[in-house]
Design a protein around this motif. Structure first.
Motif, PDB file in Angstrom:
ATOM      1  N   GLU A 197       0.892  -1.227   0.120  1.00 44.59           N
ATOM      2  CA  GLU A 197      -0.100  -0.087  -0.090  1.00 44.59           C
ATOM      3  C   GLU A 197       0.947   1.178  -0.026  1.00 44.59           C
ATOM      4  O   GLU A 197       2.016   1.435   0.652  1.00 44.59           O
ATOM      5  CB  GLU A 197      -0.983  -0.198   1.157  1.00 44.59           C
ATOM      6  N   GLY A 198       0.322   2.140  -0.939  1.00 40.76           N
ATOM      7  CA  GLY A 198       1.383   3.529  -0.975  1.00 40.76           C
ATOM      8  C   GLY A 198       2.285   3.465  -1.890  1.00 40.76           C
ATOM      9  O   GLY A 198       3.295   4.366  -2.090  1.00 40.76           O
ATOM     10  N   GLU A 230       3.259   2.679  -6.128  1.00 40.86           N
ATOM     11  CA  GLU A 230       2.765   2.239  -7.568  1.00 40.86           C
ATOM     12  C   GLU A 230       4.025   1.588  -8.268  1.00 40.86           C
ATOM     13  O   GLU A 230       5.156   2.135  -7.872  1.00 40.86           O
ATOM     14  CB  GLU A 230       2.400   3.402  -8.293  1.00 40.86           C
ATOM     15  N   ASP A 249      -1.352   0.083  -9.974  1.00 41.02           N
ATOM     16  CA  ASP A 249      -1.693   0.292  -8.792  1.00 41.02           C
ATOM     17  C   ASP A 249      -1.622  -0.935  -7.804  1.00 41.02           C
ATOM     18  O   ASP A 249      -1.517  -1.931  -8.314  1.00 41.02           O
ATOM     19  CB  ASP A 249      -3.086   0.822  -8.922  1.00 41.02           C
ATOM     20  N   PHE A 262       3.790   7.074  -3.035  1.00 36.75           N
ATOM     21  CA  PHE A 262       3.025   8.272  -3.539  1.00 36.75           C
ATOM     22  C   PHE A 262       2.206   8.592  -2.290  1.00 36.75           C
ATOM     23  O   PHE A 262       1.906   7.778  -1.352  1.00 36.75           O
ATOM     24  CB  PHE A 262       1.968   7.970  -4.705  1.00 36.75           C
ATOM     25  N   ALA A 263       1.578   9.859  -2.449  1.00 39.51           N
ATOM     26  CA  ALA A 263       0.718  10.354  -1.279  1.00 39.51           C
ATOM     27  C   ALA A 263      -0.871  10.435  -1.896  1.00 39.51           C
ATOM     28  O   ALA A 263      -0.944  10.747  -3.143  1.00 39.51           O
ATOM     29  CB  ALA A 263       0.941  11.713  -0.782  1.00 39.51           C
ATOM     30  N   THR A 264      -1.824  10.494  -1.100  1.00 35.95           N
ATOM     31  CA  THR A 264      -3.186  10.392  -1.475  1.00 35.95           C
ATOM     32  C   THR A 264      -3.856  11.499  -0.655  1.00 35.95           C
ATOM     33  O   THR A 264      -3.668  11.811   0.607  1.00 35.95           O
ATOM     34  CB  THR A 264      -3.995   9.345  -1.313  1.00 35.95           C
ATOM     35  N   LEU A 265      -4.361  12.762  -1.566  1.00 42.46           N
ATOM     36  CA  LEU A 265      -4.602  13.782  -0.750  1.00 42.46           C
ATOM     37  C   LEU A 265      -6.076  14.126  -1.153  1.00 42.46           C
ATOM     38  O   LEU A 265      -6.822  13.654  -2.233  1.00 42.46           O
ATOM     39  CB  LEU A 265      -3.772  14.978  -1.448  1.00 42.46           C
ATOM     40  N   GLU A 266      -6.748  14.779  -0.165  1.00 43.80           N
ATOM     41  CA  GLU A 266      -8.276  15.167  -0.552  1.00 43.80           C
ATOM     42  C   GLU A 266      -8.473  16.476  -1.393  1.00 43.80           C
ATOM     43  O   GLU A 266      -7.592  17.262  -1.452  1.00 43.80           O
ATOM     44  CB  GLU A 266      -8.882  15.224   0.779  1.00 43.80           C
ATOM     45  N   TRP A 267      -9.184  16.431  -2.194  1.00 42.67           N
ATOM     46  CA  TRP A 267      -9.585  17.495  -3.085  1.00 42.67           C
ATOM     47  C   TRP A 267     -10.686  18.285  -2.385  1.00 42.67           C
ATOM     48  O   TRP A 267     -11.952  17.983  -1.945  1.00 42.67           O
ATOM     49  CB  TRP A 267     -10.040  17.014  -4.495  1.00 42.67           C
ATOM     50  N   THR A 294       1.143   3.206 -15.176  1.00 37.89           N
ATOM     51  CA  THR A 294       1.039   2.885 -13.882  1.00 37.89           C
ATOM     52  C   THR A 294       0.332   1.834 -13.501  1.00 37.89           C
ATOM     53  O   THR A 294      -0.749   1.405 -14.077  1.00 37.89           O
ATOM     54  CB  THR A 294       0.356   3.951 -13.156  1.00 37.89           C
TER      55      THR A 294
END
Length: 167
Positions: A80-81, A83, A108, A143-148, A106
């Protein structure tokens, strides 16, 4: 395996599948090999999809402008985290006229199926890929996952106009 480096779970789908590996200690990417023996490859020619069974010579020939999904014979689970960025080996583009139309591709961490390499022949002649040939490499990336969040975007520089806006 270091505790700080989580493993990639690798599952060969056929006998003889080669685990991706770095060619040298200084290599950033791990080479991946085409697994064509006894397979059928999906090819797009002039936007029409067809399937091409691989014959006894274990080779795939791509006509000019063909796009193929080259099978690698395995599936893998990334931590997890992470790619996997798929890139063709530079020799495939330089010497053979093959490109990755979606480069880098990519994969995932939650992709569950066989890994494939989307390849396009941009040369003016047919190009052949052999079973077991090193065709692509993967670069692992955290990678980072950010909120929109809805809001107003204010200008932070004088740059405008998009491509080539720095001169």
């Amino acid at each position: 395996m270091s505790e700080s480096q989580p493993p990639i779970v690798f599952e060969p789908l056929h006998d003889g599948v080669v685990t991706p590996r770095r060619a040298t200690d200084g290599a950033a990417g791990s080479d991946m090999c085409a697994f064509l023996r006894g397979r059928t490859v999906r090819i797009w020619r002039d936007t029409a999809e067809h399937s091409q069974p691989i014959g006894g010579d274990d080779r795939l020939t791509l006509e000019p402008a063909d796009v193929a999904l080259v099978p690698l014979g395995f599936r893998a689970r990334l931590p997890e985290g992470y790619e996997a960025q798929v890139r063709l080996r530079s020799s495939m583009a330089l010497r053979r006229g093959l490109i990755l139309p979606n480069a880098p591709g990519t994969i995932d961490a939650d992709y569950p199926d066989e890994w494939l390499v989307m390849t396009r022949n941009i040369s003016a002649r047919p190009v052949t890929i052999g079973h077991g040939e090193r065709i692509a490499q993967i670069i692992l990336q955290r990678f980072a996952t950010l909120e929109w969040q809805h809001g107003v975007v204010t200008r932070s520089t004088d740059r405008t106009g998009g491509l080539g806006s720095t001169g």
